[in-house]
Structure formats: structure tokens, C-alpha cells
Design a protein around this motif. Structure first.
Motif, mmCIF file in Angstrom:
data_model
loop_
_atom_site.group_PDB
_atom_site.id
_atom_site.type_symbol
_atom_site.label_atom_id
_atom_site.label_comp_id
_atom_site.label_asym_id
_atom_site.label_seq_id
_atom_site.Cartn_x
_atom_site.Cartn_y
_atom_site.Cartn_z
ATOM 1 N N TYR A 32 0.868 -1.190 0.000
ATOM 2 C CA TYR A 32 0.000 0.000 0.000
ATOM 3 C C TYR A 32 0.901 1.236 0.000
ATOM 4 O O TYR A 32 1.810 1.359 0.827
ATOM 5 N N VAL B 94 -3.171 4.542 -1.599
ATOM 6 C CA VAL B 94 -4.156 4.894 -0.571
ATOM 7 C C VAL B 94 -4.364 6.411 -0.620
ATOM 8 O O VAL B 94 -3.429 7.176 -0.348
ATOM 9 N N HIS C 64 -5.732 10.318 0.284
ATOM 10 C CA HIS C 64 -5.998 11.145 1.471
ATOM 11 C C HIS C 64 -6.158 12.587 0.999
ATOM 12 O O HIS C 64 -5.847 12.914 -0.164
ATOM 13 N N ASP D 181 -5.177 8.680 9.465
ATOM 14 C CA ASP D 181 -6.252 7.717 9.264
ATOM 15 C C ASP D 181 -5.943 6.769 8.112
ATOM 16 O O ASP D 181 -6.354 5.605 8.133
ATOM 17 N N ALA D 182 -5.220 7.252 7.102
ATOM 18 C CA ALA D 182 -4.818 6.353 6.008
ATOM 19 C C ALA D 182 -3.874 5.278 6.521
ATOM 20 O O ALA D 182 -3.970 4.104 6.114
ATOM 21 N N ARG E 69 -3.843 4.141 9.610
ATOM 22 C CA ARG E 69 -4.688 3.229 10.390
ATOM 23 C C ARG E 69 -5.423 2.249 9.468
ATOM 24 O O ARG E 69 -5.566 1.059 9.798
ATOM 25 N N TRP E 70 -5.903 2.755 8.343
ATOM 26 C CA TRP E 70 -6.637 1.881 7.407
ATOM 27 C C TRP E 70 -5.730 0.782 6.876
ATOM 28 O O TRP E 70 -6.140 -0.380 6.775
ATOM 29 N N HIS F 139 -5.138 -2.104 9.272
ATOM 30 C CA HIS F 139 -6.269 -3.010 9.484
ATOM 31 C C HIS F 139 -6.575 -3.888 8.275
ATOM 32 O O HIS F 139 -7.563 -4.632 8.293
ATOM 33 N N GLN F 140 -5.760 -3.802 7.234
ATOM 34 C CA GLN F 140 -5.991 -4.658 6.069
ATOM 35 C C GLN F 140 -5.493 -6.078 6.342
ATOM 36 O O GLN F 140 -4.421 -6.266 6.929
#
Length: 539
Positions: free
Chosen positions: A52, A77, A79, A88-89, A91-92, A95-96
Motif C-alpha cells: 500500500y 491509498v 488522502h 487515518d490512512a 490506520r486503514w 487493518h488490512q
């Protein structure tokens, strides 16, 4: 916790796993040396499930273009360019899920642009702070060409926001590839410049210490391993090695990614734990001494007598009541029931009612002086009592329903004196009316002086003389001040106008304090002392 030798909680030690952490790699180099190209080519490594790519800064914009690099396999990703959305990107990405059981890789291009953004943030904060300070002090507002000093607290704020990014990167369950530019700078020795030059990473200065490996690209195809934390390759501490045929895949294998743990093993520090500890100790009630004797019980009769004695205080009954409440405490006074002519109530309620009673008495006495009424205890020419104030007060108070503690006496009421027969003739003039007591006169004079001082302040703020300001309510005869009630209403009505003028001039602190001022405000001169040093009480 000095002096404690016993452990405070149960612990269990463990053997080391011997597995390396998923590495955080810093890929540095001057511009156009192939940093983004190598990151795109390394995204297709068979050790990686999915890559990513978070691109920060629009000066290069190579994320889309480098998708055509042979072997590249990554997703971008998006933003909005703000600090919070970049967080927040990350964090995303964290969580993948894994792809085929392989860890995902995170690429940030570049950390230099991120630090530049945080530096620009605090520069704008510093300029806005300087503008507000100039407006508050009525000095010249700095222009865009004027240098502004960035205080240390703003640099600490930038470092805290930078640290939050690294904190999230350490939570990523896979390798992280961070790109940053280097610049050639003059080398210093003993805080003095030398003729030599050195390479410096253009980012927060502690970034090299926070990563597991540093690769510096001097040119396309020329890579140097300047720092690494690994046991999977032979290298001495502090040694710089030339990395022939450099690839991201080859670096990940030398760092032991194939044997790495699923998540990074870190022991984060908690500087806020000390604050939480103090907060919890403050919330816990203090332990009572074992041999402390409980306070003696307070009966209803005792409480009523104490309240009555406070009301009979010769100078300040109101303060005596408040000290009585503070000494015994609301909890104790609430539990004590008293039987009075006002009904059955707690001692705390009786103190509150007595304070209200004193306040009402003071307001009635002040209103009587303003309207020209006769003072309490006044006698007419025949010697009969004409105390209208006491009659009104007695009519408002309920009659006692049973025998108990009588209502608290009025501290302003004088004890009755027996009349003595006097020999007077029919032609004798009536006796002069008794003057108000000095305490009442002093209080009325003080209130009038405070109102006149506030009127003087309002006139100065509005740019007029006090005579012009009070002309609508002044009496026809010159030199006589307006009545107290009319003057009080007049200055209160003009407060919003004065507050607006103060805010327009940048005196927001004084305007806010004036907005909350009493009616009247006894410390009005102190409130405006910073504006008018020559201000004195008018009266």
C-alpha cells in the motif's frame, strides 16, 4: 515509591523468541537517485502479500506513473493532504488483512514532505500568535515579510504529531518502507563549521534512530547500507557497506523477513501514567487516622443557638454565618434538623434562609434611603413607633406553628428602649427625626461612589465627558448627581455599548470581565486599572 522492596503485582518472565520484528526501512538519497523507483520495483517481492502506497506531497506525483515499473504491484491509498487524514490512512492500512498469509508492506513517499508540512503548521501558528499579541498590545501587526520567532512549545507540538505517525508505523504488522531526501551540508566539529561536508536526512532528526535499516542511494544503482539492526547478515556495528545489486527484495531477505514475527514486539513508554496515578490518588478519600476521635454530634438546639449568635454579630453577621457553615460543613448541617417559626428545616437550610433574610433587609434599607422613606425605628412627634419595615418583614414571616426555636433576629434591629415621661409644652416644636445609622450611610455612599466611577469609565470609553454622559438623567440644577436607582439602571443599560467598544479596540480580557461584572461592581476601578492608571473613585 521509594523504600518499597516487595513487588506490587504478579509477573511472569518468558524466553526470547529469536524472531526479528517486521523491519522499518529508511531509504534516503538526493533527488532523482531512484528512491521511488526502487520502492515500486520492490513492491512485487514474493515475501509481500500486498503493498500500500501513501504519497505525501504533490511535488513529485510518481505513484501513478511508477505503476508501469517492471515487477511493481501496489495500491495507492488516497488522502486529502491533512495531517489527521494521513494518520487515518495509516490506520486503514494497518487493518488490512494479510494476503495468502504474507505480511503487507507500507510505503510512505515521502517523510521529508510530512516533516515540511508539520513545520509549516507551526510557522502559521507562530504568525497567528504574533498577530494576536500585537492586536492585544496595540502594536504594529507583523507582515508576511517580517520574521516570526517559533517558540519551543510549538516545536514540541510538531514533534508530538511526528511521534504519533511513528507510533502507528510500529503497529503495522509488516515491513514499512519510508522514503526521505538527503542534502549535502557543511560538517561541524565542536560546534564550528569545517571544510568537510556530510549527508543529512531532511526530516525530523531522530528518524534514523527509529528505523531498523538505513540505505542511502548516492546515485542510480549505487546503494550504501549505512545502518542496520540484523543478525541475518555479517556486518559490524557502525560499518557502512556497499550494497551491490540493491533491491528491496534482497534487503528484506537480509533482514530476515521470512522468519519475522507476525507483529512488532515493542514496549511503549507511558509518560501519561504518572498523571493518571496522581489523578487516581486525588479521587481516593484520605484514610482517617485509627485513633482519630469523631466530631461531637450537633443537636438542633445547639445549631439554632450558633446561628442566632452569628446573626447577633456586632459587625458582620453574614460572614459569621458563612464561617459557621465552613467550620461544621454542609453534610453535618444538612443532617441536623431545627424547629423554627419558618417550619422544620435543616441547619444548612436555616443558614441559607438567614443569609437571604439579611440580604432582603439590606436591600430594603437601601431602597428606603433612595426613595426618602423614614428609617426603621423612627418615631413621630407624639413619640409613637412608625417602623414600617419591621411590620412588612413580620407580615412575610409565618407564624410559629409550635413551640421551638424562634426565627433568627434581625441584626439591624435595635433593642427597644423604654420610653421616659418628658415634660413638654404644647408650643414646643416636635423633636428632629433620628438620623440613619452610620453603617447604612457609609454603604449608600460607597455604592453611589462606585456607580459614579463606572459612569466616568463609560464616558472615557465612549469619548465624552462625564457631564455629557449623565446629561439625560441629571437633575436641572447643576452639580447634583442623579438618584442612585436611576444612575444604576443607566450605567447597566450602557454596558453592552461599552463592551462592544472595548472588543473593537482589542481589549477582550477587560470586555469579558466587564460582561460578568456585578450590579454594582465594587471593584470597577481595579478592573479598568490597566487602561486608566489615573482613575480614582468618583464621589
Amino acid at each position: 515509591m521509594a523504600g518499597i522492596t516487595a513487588p506490587q503485582r504478579t509477573r511472569k518472565s518468558r524466553k526470547p523468541t529469536g524472531k526479528p520484528n517486521p523491519p522499518i526501512i529508511l531509504l534516503t538519497g538526493p533527488e532523482k537517485t531512484g528512491k521511488s523507483y526502487e520502492a515500486a520495483r520492490g513492491s512485487g517481492s514474493d515475501l509481500i502479500g500486498m503493498t500500500y502506497w501513501i504519497e505525501i506531497g504533490g511535488s513529485e506525483g510518481t505513484a501513478d506513473y511508477y505503476g508501469r515499473v517492471p515487477g511493481a504491484d501496489y495500491e495507492i491509498v488516497p488522502h486529502d493532504g491533512s495531517y489527521q487524514d494521513i494518520l487515518d490512512a495509516i490506520r486503514w492500512v494497518n487493518h488490512q488483512p494479510r494476503v495468502d498469509g504474507k505480511p503487507n508492506m507500507l510505503v510512505i513517499d515521502s517523510m521529508t514532505s510530512l516533516w515540511d508540512m508539520l513545520s509549516d503548521e507551526i510557522a502559521m501558528y507562530a504568525r497567528n500568535r504574533a498577530i494576536r499579541k500585537a492586536e492585544r498590545n496595540r502594536s504594529r501587526v507583523p507582515t508576511l515579510d517580517d520574521p516570526v520567532v517559533i517558540d519551543s512549545d510549538l516545536w514540541n507540538r510538531a514533534k508530538d504529531r511526528w511521534g504519533e505517525v511513528l507510533w502507528l508505523l510500529r503497529r503495522h504488522q509488516g515491513p514499512c518502507l519510508l522514503l526521505a531526501r538527503t542534502e549535502i551540508v557543511t560538517a561541524f566539529e565542536n560546534d564550528k563549521p569545517t571544510r568537510n561536508t556530510t549527508r543529512k536526512v531532511k526530516a525530523e532528526k531522530n528518524l534514523p534512530a527509529a528505523v531498523d535499516a538505513i540505505v542511502d542511494l548516492h546515485a542510480i544503482g549505487e546503494a550504501w547500507l549505512t545502518g542496520v539492526r540484523t543478525l541475518h547478515m555479517a556486518i559490524q556495528p557502525g560499518e557502512t557497506q556497499r550494497f551491490h545489486d540493491f533491491t528491496i527484495d534482497g534487503l528484506l531477505r537480509r533482514l530476515g523477513l521470512q522468519d519475522a514475527a507476525e507483529s512488532r514486539s515493542t514496549s511503549e513508554l507511558r509518560p501519561d501514567a504518572d498523571l493518571q496515578e496522581h489523578s487516581q490518588q486525588a479521587q481516593q478519600p484520605a484514610p482517617r487516622p485509627e485513633h482519630a476521635r469523631p466530631a461531637p454530634a450537633l443537636t438542633g438546639e445547639q445549631a439554632a443557638k450558633l446561628i442566632r449568635d452569628a446573626l447577633m454579630h456586632p459587625t458582620d453577621p453574614e460572614n459569621a454565618l458563612r464561617e459557621l457553615r465552613e467550620y461544621h460543613g454542609r453534610r453535618t448541617l444538612t443532617a441536623v434538623k431545627t424547629d423554627t417559626a419558618w417550619g422544620v428545616m435543616s441547619a444548612d437550610e436555616l443558614i441559607t434562609k438567614s443569609l437571604d433574610h439579611l440580604k432582603a433587609k439590606a436591600e430594603q434599607a437601601q431602597a428606603g434611603m433612595e426613595d426618602g422613606e423614614q428609617p426603621s425605628g423612627q418615631q413621630d412627634a407624639t413619640g409613637h413607633a412608625a417602623d414600617e419595615e419591621n411590620e412588612l418583614t413580620d407580615a412575610d414571616e409565618p407564624e410559629p406553628v409550635n413551640e421551638g426555636t424562634p426565627p433568627p433576629p434581625d441584626p439591624d434591629e435595635e433593642p427597644p428602649t423604654p420610653e421616659r415621661p418628658e415634660e413638654t409644652s404644647e408650643a414646643e416644636e416636635p423633636q428632629d427625626l433620628p438620623r440613619p445609622r452610620p453603617a447604612q450611610v457609609n454603604r449608600a455612599n460607597k455604592v453611589m461612589a462606585v456607580l459614579l466611577t463606572e459612569a466616568e469609565i463609560q464616558a472615557r470609553v465612549m469619548g465624552m465627558t462625564m457631564q455629557e454622559h449623565l446629561e439625560p438623567i441629571s437633575a436641572p440644577d447643576q452639580g447634583a448627581p442623579p438618584p442612585m436607582t436611576k444612575l444604576r439602571t443607566y450605567v447597566i443599560e450602557h454596558r453592552p455599548t461599552v463592551i462592544s467598544l472595548l472588543e473593537e479596540r482589542g481589549e477582550r480580557d477587560i470586555a469579558n470581565a466587564y460582561r460578568l461584572a456585578g450590579k454594582p461592581e465594587l471593584k470597577i476601578a481595579d478592573m479598568f486599572a490597566t487602561l486608566y492608571t489615573d482613575l480614582a473613585t468618583v464621589g
